[in-house]
Write a protein that holds these residues in place. Structure first.
Motif, PDB file in Angstrom:
ATOM      1  N   HIS A 170       0.856  -1.184   0.000  1.00  0.00           N
ATOM      2  CA  HIS A 170       0.000   0.000   0.000  1.00  0.00           C
ATOM      3  C   HIS A 170       0.896   1.239   0.000  1.00  0.00           C
ATOM      4  CE1 HIS A 170      -3.376   2.521   1.824  1.00  0.00           C
ATOM      5  NE2 HIS A 170      -2.291   3.224   2.137  1.00  0.00           N
ATOM      6  N   CYS A 171       0.873   1.991  -1.106  1.00  0.00           N
ATOM      7  CA  CYS A 171       1.622   3.237  -1.239  1.00  0.00           C
ATOM      8  C   CYS A 171       0.684   4.270  -1.845  1.00  0.00           C
ATOM      9  CB  CYS A 171       2.832   3.072  -2.146  1.00  0.00           C
ATOM     10  SG  CYS A 171       4.047   1.831  -1.670  1.00  0.00           S
ATOM     11  N   ASN A 172       0.078   5.098  -1.026  1.00  0.00           N
ATOM     12  CA  ASN A 172      -0.802   6.129  -1.554  1.00  0.00           C
ATOM     13  C   ASN A 172      -0.006   7.323  -2.072  1.00  0.00           C
ATOM     14  OD1 ASN A 172      -3.660   5.936  -1.825  1.00  0.00           O
ATOM     15  ND2 ASN A 172      -3.872   5.669   0.370  1.00  0.00           N
ATOM     16  N   GLY A 173       0.915   7.827  -1.260  1.00  0.00           N
ATOM     17  CA  GLY A 173       1.681   9.003  -1.635  1.00  0.00           C
ATOM     18  C   GLY A 173       2.923   8.673  -2.433  1.00  0.00           C
ATOM     19  N   ASP A 174       3.457   9.673  -3.153  1.00  0.00           N
ATOM     20  CA  ASP A 174       4.627   9.417  -3.991  1.00  0.00           C
ATOM     21  C   ASP A 174       5.878   9.165  -3.153  1.00  0.00           C
ATOM     22  OD1 ASP A 174       4.627  12.145  -3.235  1.00  0.00           O
ATOM     23  OD2 ASP A 174       5.810  12.712  -4.987  1.00  0.00           O
ATOM     24  N   ALA A 175       5.966   9.735  -1.945  1.00  0.00           N
ATOM     25  CA  ALA A 175       7.117   9.443  -1.093  1.00  0.00           C
ATOM     26  C   ALA A 175       7.100   7.982  -0.650  1.00  0.00           C
ATOM     27  CB  ALA A 175       7.131  10.365   0.120  1.00  0.00           C
ATOM     28  N   ALA A 176       5.908   7.439  -0.410  1.00  0.00           N
ATOM     29  CA  ALA A 176       5.794   6.021  -0.071  1.00  0.00           C
ATOM     30  C   ALA A 176       6.205   5.154  -1.256  1.00  0.00           C
ATOM     31  CB  ALA A 176       4.366   5.705   0.357  1.00  0.00           C
ATOM     32  N   SER A 177       5.800   5.545  -2.460  1.00  0.00           N
ATOM     33  CA  SER A 177       6.190   4.795  -3.650  1.00  0.00           C
ATOM     34  C   SER A 177       7.703   4.843  -3.853  1.00  0.00           C
ATOM     35  CB  SER A 177       5.480   5.348  -4.890  1.00  0.00           C
ATOM     36  OG  SER A 177       4.085   5.114  -4.815  1.00  0.00           O
ATOM     37  N   ASP A 178       8.314   5.999  -3.584  1.00  0.00           N
ATOM     38  CA  ASP A 178       9.776   6.094  -3.670  1.00  0.00           C
ATOM     39  C   ASP A 178      10.436   5.084  -2.744  1.00  0.00           C
ATOM     40  OD1 ASP A 178      10.214   8.068  -5.614  1.00  0.00           O
ATOM     41  OD2 ASP A 178      10.082   9.708  -4.162  1.00  0.00           O
ATOM     42  N   MET A 179       9.957   5.010  -1.506  1.00  0.00           N
ATOM     43  CA  MET A 179      10.532   4.074  -0.541  1.00  0.00           C
ATOM     44  C   MET A 179      10.411   2.638  -1.030  1.00  0.00           C
ATOM     45  SD  MET A 179       9.873   5.304   3.379  1.00  0.00           S
ATOM     46  CE  MET A 179       8.173   4.776   3.425  1.00  0.00           C
ATOM     47  N   PHE A 180       9.233   2.282  -1.543  1.00  0.00           N
ATOM     48  CA  PHE A 180       9.032   0.903  -1.987  1.00  0.00           C
ATOM     49  C   PHE A 180       9.903   0.585  -3.204  1.00  0.00           C
ATOM     50  CE2 PHE A 180       6.546  -2.285  -4.485  1.00  0.00           C
ATOM     51  CZ  PHE A 180       6.760  -3.352  -3.641  1.00  0.00           C
ATOM     52  N   LEU A 181       9.974   1.496  -4.157  1.00  0.00           N
ATOM     53  CA  LEU A 181      10.801   1.250  -5.340  1.00  0.00           C
ATOM     54  C   LEU A 181      12.271   1.129  -4.958  1.00  0.00           C
ATOM     55  CD1 LEU A 181       9.017   3.622  -7.877  1.00  0.00           C
ATOM     56  CD2 LEU A 181       8.975   1.118  -7.872  1.00  0.00           C
ATOM     57  N   ASP A 182      12.717   1.941  -4.023  1.00  0.00           N
ATOM     58  CA  ASP A 182      14.093   1.806  -3.533  1.00  0.00           C
ATOM     59  C   ASP A 182      14.301   0.441  -2.889  1.00  0.00           C
ATOM     60  OD1 ASP A 182      14.662   4.370  -4.373  1.00  0.00           O
ATOM     61  OD2 ASP A 182      14.567   5.274  -2.367  1.00  0.00           O
ATOM     62  N   ALA A 183      13.302  -0.010  -2.150  1.00  0.00           N
ATOM     63  CA  ALA A 183      13.409  -1.311  -1.482  1.00  0.00           C
ATOM     64  C   ALA A 183      13.450  -2.451  -2.490  1.00  0.00           C
ATOM     65  CB  ALA A 183      12.241  -1.493  -0.514  1.00  0.00           C
ATOM     66  N   VAL A 184      12.624  -2.364  -3.528  1.00  0.00           N
ATOM     67  CA  VAL A 184      12.646  -3.402  -4.566  1.00  0.00           C
ATOM     68  C   VAL A 184      13.998  -3.404  -5.277  1.00  0.00           C
ATOM     69  CG1 VAL A 184      11.642  -4.140  -6.762  1.00  0.00           C
ATOM     70  CG2 VAL A 184      10.148  -3.421  -4.892  1.00  0.00           C
TER      71      VAL A 184
END
Length: 536
Positions: free
Chosen positions: A333-347
C-alpha cells in the motif's frame, strides 16, 4: 456433459490479439472452443446454444484489490454510516444499534465519509458519549485508516490521556491536550482497525454469503481479501475446508506472520481445492489522502504537512528484502509518492541482493505516482494497481482541498502508466468504494468527478485498456493469466454477459447492466428484469 455454445452478440475475448469470435463453447468448467458458430456446432453437436440476443460476452471481472467480505460486514454487522448526510443522522444510526445491543457490548459504525457530512468532520469522543456511555462505540472511517471512539471504547482499549502516540499512528487531542476520540493510523487503532474485530465464525459465514451474492451480481468471480491477518485466515480456512465456496478468492496474508505461517503454520497445509488461495504478502507504507496521512514529497495544499509513514524507510527496506528473498510476491500500500519512492528503492535493493525475474511486486493505489516513478516501475519489473474511483468520489476534494489543481489532475495516472509501458490494474478497494467494475471502467475512461469536472484528460485511457485492467491484466498481476481473465481455449469458463457493449457507449458504461454471470461453467447469477406491466 453436452456443453454450451454462446453466440448471437459481441464477444470481447481480451486475448492478446483482441480476438472477437462469433461463438464460444464451454464444457464442464472450461472453455473448449472459439470461432464461427457453424464450426462450433459441427464440433459440439450436442451442445446447447445460449443466445446472447445482442448482449455482450466478456471474461468475468477480477477484483485486483479489495477486502472481501467487508462490504457485507458493514451492512450486516455494523451501523452502516455510508449514506449519512450529517452528524445527527450518524448519531441516530448509532443509537439504533445501541438499542439492540446488550450493555457493555461493542457498537461499531462503519464506512463513514466525513466529506459527505454537512459538518465535514468526524464525531468527537464527547458527542459519541451522548449516544451511550454504557457501550464502547467505535466509528471507523470509510478509508479504514482512522476513526473516532467514545470514552468507553478508549478505556476498553487502554488508551488514556498519557498514552503516547505509537509509530505510524496518533491519538488526536484538543488544545489542552485532552483526547478527542480521534485515532489515525493502523498502529494506533490496534484491533479496532482489524477486519476481524468483533467477528465470529457465524457472522463471518453470513457476511461471506452476502458478499458473494453482491460480487457475482456485478460479474466478479475472483475477489481479494488484501489484508488478511491470522484470525481472518483461520476463518477463510474454515470456509475453504467446507468445499466449493461459490466464488474464487485470493488472500493476501500480512507480511509479519511469515515465514512461520508458510513453513509450519496454517499456510503449510492450506485446505480446499484452490478456490480460496493464498497470494502475495502485504505491506503498508503510508496512510490515506482523506486523513492527510498519505506520505508525499510535497506538502498538502495550504499546509506544511507531508503525511505519515506507517513504517520507516529502513524497516520497509528490510521487510521487502526479506520477503523477496523468501520467494513471495509483495503488494505494498503506497498512496503518496514518497511512499512509492521508498518501496521502489526497497525493490531495487532486493533485486541487487537477490536477482529474480518476473516477481511482479505491486504498488497498491499509487495515487500520485510521478511519471519518473512509472518509468522506474518498468525498469524494476514493478506493476501498479490504481484506485481511479477516487477521481469520481473524492476528485473534487483532491482538487480543491487536499492536493490542489496541479497534482489532483494526475491522481491514478493511468494515461502515464500506459504511455510508459506499465501493465496496471484498477480497483475499488471495497468496502472503501463498492465493487462496481463497470462504473470503475467508466471513471477510468472519462475521469469525471462528482461535480462533472474532467480531472486530468491526459490520464484517460480507452475502453479496451480499462476493461483489460479489470480482466486479463488483473489475472496477470497475481500470476493467474494462464487460467482466467480472457476467453481462450483451456481457461476456466468464467464469463459475464452485459446488456450492452461498453465499446459503443464509453460515456455511460457504468449504467450497463450485468445480465448473467457464469463461474466454472455454471450460471451463478441471472438478473431478473420485470416485463412490461409486471411489478418490480
Amino acid at each position: 456433459m453436452t456443453g454450451v455454445i454462446f453466440a448471437g452478440g459481441p464477444i470481447l475475448s481480451m486475448d492478446a490479439s483482441d480476438t472477437r469470435p462469433e461463438a464460444v463453447a464451454i464444457r464442464g468448467d472450461r472453455i473448449v472452443a472459439t470461432g464461427s458458430l457453424e464450426a462450433l456446432r459441427r464440433s459440439l453437436p450436442e451442445a446447447v446454444q445460449h443466445d446472447l440476443a445482442g448482449r455482450t460476452l466478456l471474461p468475468a471481472f477480477i477484483d485486483p484489490h479489495g477486502h472481501f467480505p467487508d462490504s457485507a460486514m458493514v451492512r450486516l454487522l455494523r451501523a452502516d454510516l455510508s449514506e449519512s448526510v450529517d452528524l445527527a443522522e450518524v448519531f441516530h444510526r448509532l443509537a439504533a444499534r445501541v438499542a439492540r445491543t446488550p450493555v457493555g457490548d461493542w457498537v461499531m459504525g462503519a464506512a463513514l465519509d466525513e466529506s459527505r457530512l454537512a459538518e465535514r468532520r468526524l464525531p468527537t469522543r464527547d458527542e459519541l458519549d451522548t449516544v451511550s456511555r454504557d457501550h464502547p462505540i467505535w466509528v471507523i472511517h470509510a478509508s479504514g485508516h482512522c476513526g473516532a471512539a467514545n470514552s468507553a471504547a478508549l478505556m476498553r482499549q487502554g488508551i488514556g490521556e498519557g498514552t503516547p502516540d505509537p509509530e505510524g499512528g496518533r491519538y488526536l487531542r484538543d488544545g489542552s491536550g485532552r483526547l478527542t476520540g480521534g485515532i489515525e493510523g493502523l498502529s494506533a487503532m490496534g484491533e479496532m482497525g482489524d477486519t476481524h474485530f468483533l467477528l465470529d465464525a457465524d457472522a463471518f459465514a453470513r457476511s461471506f454469503a452476502a458478499a458473494r451474492a453482491e460480487y457475482l451480481a456485478q460479474g466478479v468471480t475472483l475477489a481479494q481479501n488484501a489484508w488478511t491477518a491470522l484470525p481472518l485466515l483461520e476463518l477463510f480456512a474454515g470456509v475453504a475446508a467446507g468445499g466449493d465456496p461459490g466464488i474464487d478468492l485470493i488472500l493476501l496474508p500480512v507480511a509479519e506472520i511469515e515465514p512461520a505461517f508458510s513453513r509450519e503454520g496454517l499456510g503449510a497445509q492450506w485446505p480446499g481445492n484452490g478456490a480460496i488461495a493464498l497470494g502475495p504478502r502485504k505491506l503498508l507504507a503510508d496512510g490515506s489522502f482523506l486523513m492527510r496521512t498519505a506520505l508525499l514529497t510535497e506538502p498538502y495544499l495550504g499546509s506544511d504537512e507531508y503525511g505519515l509513514a506507517y513504517i520507516d524507510r529502513d524497516a520497509l527496506m528490510a521487510e521487502v528484502c526479506r520477503l523477496h528473498r523468501l520467494g513471495f510476491q509483495i503488494h505494498t500500500h503506497c498512496n503518496g509518492d514518497a511512499a512509492s519512492d521508498m518501496f521502489l528503492d526497497a525493490v531495487a535493493a532486493a533485486l541487487a541482493e537477490h536477482p529474480r525475474a518476473d516477481h511482479r511486486h505491486t504498488i497498491i493505489h499509487g495515487q500520485v505516482m510521478r511519471r519518473d516513478q512509472l518509468a522506474r516501475c518498468v525498469a524494476l519489473g514493478v506493476t501498479v494497481s490504481f484506485f481511479p474511483a477516487h477521481v469520481e468520489v473524492w476528485g473534487d476534494q483532491h482538487h480543491d482541498e487536499i492536493l490542489g489543481p496541479a497534482r489532483a489532475v494526475h491522481i491514478s495516472p493511468t494515461g502515464w502508466a500506459k504511455a510508459e509501458g506499465v501493465r496496471f490494474t484498477i480497483h475499488n478497494d471495497a468496502s472503501v468504494t463498492p465493487t462496481r467494475p463497470l462504473r470503475l471502467v467508466e471513471t477510468t475512461v472519462n475521469r469525471r468527478s462528482r461535480s462533472g469536472r474532467v480531472l486530468g484528460p491526459e490520464q484517460r485511457v480507452d475502453v479496451m485498456t480499462a476493461l483489460r485492467a479489470h480482466t486479463i491484466d488483473a489475472a496477470w498481476q497475481v500470476f493467474r493469466e494462464h487460467e482466467r481473465g480472457s476467453i481462450e481455449v483451456g481457461k476456466l469458463a468464467d464469463l459475464v454477459i452485459l446488456d450492452d457493449n461498453p465499446l459503443e457507449r464509453p460515456e455511460t458504461i457504468g449504467a450497463i447492466g450485468v445480465s448473467e454471470t457464469w463461474r466454472r461453467g455454471e450460471r451463478v447469477y441471472l438478473c431478473h428484469r420485470p416485463k412490461v406491466g409486471e411489478p418490480a
